[in-house]
Design an enzyme around this catalytic site. Structure first.
Site, mmCIF file in Angstrom:
data_model
loop_
_atom_site.group_PDB
_atom_site.id
_atom_site.type_symbol
_atom_site.label_atom_id
_atom_site.label_comp_id
_atom_site.label_asym_id
_atom_site.label_seq_id
_atom_site.Cartn_x
_atom_site.Cartn_y
_atom_site.Cartn_z
ATOM 1 N N GLU A 23 1.080 -0.788 0.290
ATOM 2 C CA GLU A 23 -0.024 0.065 -0.101
ATOM 3 C C GLU A 23 0.467 1.300 0.037
ATOM 4 O OE1 GLU A 23 -3.280 0.140 -0.364
ATOM 5 O OE2 GLU A 23 -3.085 -2.536 -0.438
ATOM 6 N N HIS A 26 1.270 1.788 -3.297
ATOM 7 C CA HIS A 26 0.509 2.923 -4.064
ATOM 8 C C HIS A 26 0.760 4.596 -3.900
ATOM 9 C CE1 HIS A 26 -0.693 -0.433 -5.855
ATOM 10 N NE2 HIS A 26 -1.538 -1.004 -4.938
ATOM 11 N N ASP A 206 31.571 -22.761 -19.303
ATOM 12 C CA ASP A 206 32.183 -21.677 -19.389
ATOM 13 C C ASP A 206 31.286 -20.781 -20.770
ATOM 14 O OD1 ASP A 206 33.579 -21.339 -16.980
ATOM 15 O OD2 ASP A 206 35.794 -21.615 -17.691
#
Length: 409
Positions: A23, A26, A206
């Site tokens: 929250e 937001h 590799d």
């Protein structure tokens, strides 16, 4: 028992902090763009305390499950005061509104990544995908009648050392055996155990594909049949072995942990999406477990179940499991919240972009922009989805109480 309770409380606290930060994501982005944020509260129910800082009221509710961020004018149908109207969320550009709504899920992703990075830098990351990367090469392969003899061979001059003789090295990833692709180390073990004599391997060393030929001997090994009783001793059987071990955990330092956590995050996103796809078909198993059926460890769990598992992990000293569960829960919540279904953030994002695309098409036809989507017409669908979500939550909580998933399973 105290360790278990501590683990449950700690995991529940971790979830509460995650939701509170969701929250906050937001709120921060909304304020950043200039939207009016009325309230930011952690929890639900009666207010424990609150205070006002600037134009926003901050507070804590008695029920610490979730939280909310009240942004003025999230939709054009929301009531706003004349003072709030110019800064109502629905008046802002589509991309800004999208950023605000996505910010909650992004916060979960960041939290999950931070947890994984700390794990990688301190205790390593589990090999959840079974990557067939060689951890160590043994100096010999011998007959063994116990697991200790397998793990700690007493090598003698002249003993066979198949992997070492074939120049197989720690760090090599075995990509195929006798032309069969090996995606996991379980695939490698399965083929090698049935092999005998010269066997072709291809390893990724590799970034280069290196062909090798290893002479696989058949040796005595303790083997437990799948249908054998749990207390039955293992049988001794001939099986192929080349003398390599594969990592259960990958170790990193502070610098390499970033790359390791990034790759691991990608794997977890794939698994999270797969779990979401499988979610509906696993619900019958949850119902069955409530009425006495065996609980499948792959069935969905609620916050109650996750907290119980977290408590068991702490009780048994499995902190890597505790942290992995916390990270995976954050990824799941983040992805789930982006599904294009109301009342989830993803549903609001879908509506916003529907309006944007619709108005763009109208403009191409020389028409004026259409009005805001009437959310009241979607209320029936929203109610159905909320009821389904509530029913699933109730089912999983019930299963987690009467027949919980346990680590010992």
């Amino acid at each position: 028992m105290l360790a278990y309770i501590f683990g449950v409380v700690l995991f529940a606290l971790g979830i509460c902090v995650s939701v509170a930060l969701h929250e906050a994501g937001h709120m921060v982005t909304a304020k950043w763009f200039g939207m009016k944020v009325r309230r930011y509260f952690v929890g639900f129910g009666p207010t424990v305390f609150s205070f006002r800082r600037g134009e926003t009221e901050y507070g804590l509710k008695w029920i610490p499950l979730g939280g909310f961020c009240d942004i003025a004018g999230m939709t054009a149908l929301d009531e706003v005061t004349p003072e709030e109207s110019p800064r109502a969320m629905w008046r802002f550009k589509t991309w800004k509104r999208t950023v605000v709504m996505v910010a909650g899920s992004v916060t979960h992703f960041l939290l999950g990544f931070i947890v994984l990075y700390l794990m990688a830098a301190t205790m390593g990351l589990p090999n959840i995908t079974g990557t067939p990367q060689v951890a160590a090469v043994s100096n010999c392969v011998q007959d063994a009648r116990t697991t200790d003899q397998v793990s700690n061979p007493q090598c003698r001059p002249g003993d066979a050392a198949p992997a070492k003789s074939a120049d197989l090295r720690a760090g090599d990833e075995i990509v195929s055996v006798n032309g069969t692709a090996t995606k996991t180390y379980a695939d490698v073990i399965d083929i090698i155990q049935r092999a005998s004599g010269p066997t072709n391997l291809v390893v990724d060393r590799d970034g280069a594909m290196v062909p090798l030929v290893v002479d696989v001997p058949q040796v005595d090994r303790p083997v437990r049949r799948a249908d054998a009783p749990a207390d039955a001793p293992p049988e001794i059987a001939k099986t192929g072995s080349i003398g390599v071990t594969f990592p259960k955990m990958f170790e990193y330092n502070a610098a390499t942990a970033f790359g390791g956590a990034t790759a691991f995050t990608g794997d977890m996103f794939v698994q999270t999406w797969q779990r979401l796809i499988e979610f509906p078909e696993r619900i019958p198993a949850v119902v069955s477990s409530i009425f006495g059926g065996e609980r499948d460890p792959n069935t969905p769990v609620s916050v109650v179940g996750a907290s119980r598992i977290g408590g068991e992990a702490v009780e048994q000293g499995l902190w890597e499991l505790f942290l992995l569960l916390l990270a995976s829960l954050n990824f799941f919540i983040g992805v789930f919240n982006l599904l294009p279904l109301l009342p989830l953030d993803g549903g609001h994002i879908a509506v916003v972009w529907y309006e944007r695309v619709r108005d763009w098409l109208r403009k191409l036809r020389g028409k004026a922009a259409g009005g805001p989507v009437d959310y009241t017409k979607l209320s029936a669908v929203t109610v159905v989805l909320v009821l389904i979500g509530g029913a699933v939550t109730l089912l999983t909580i019930t299963a987690d109480i009467v027949n919980p998933i346990r680590i010992s399973q």
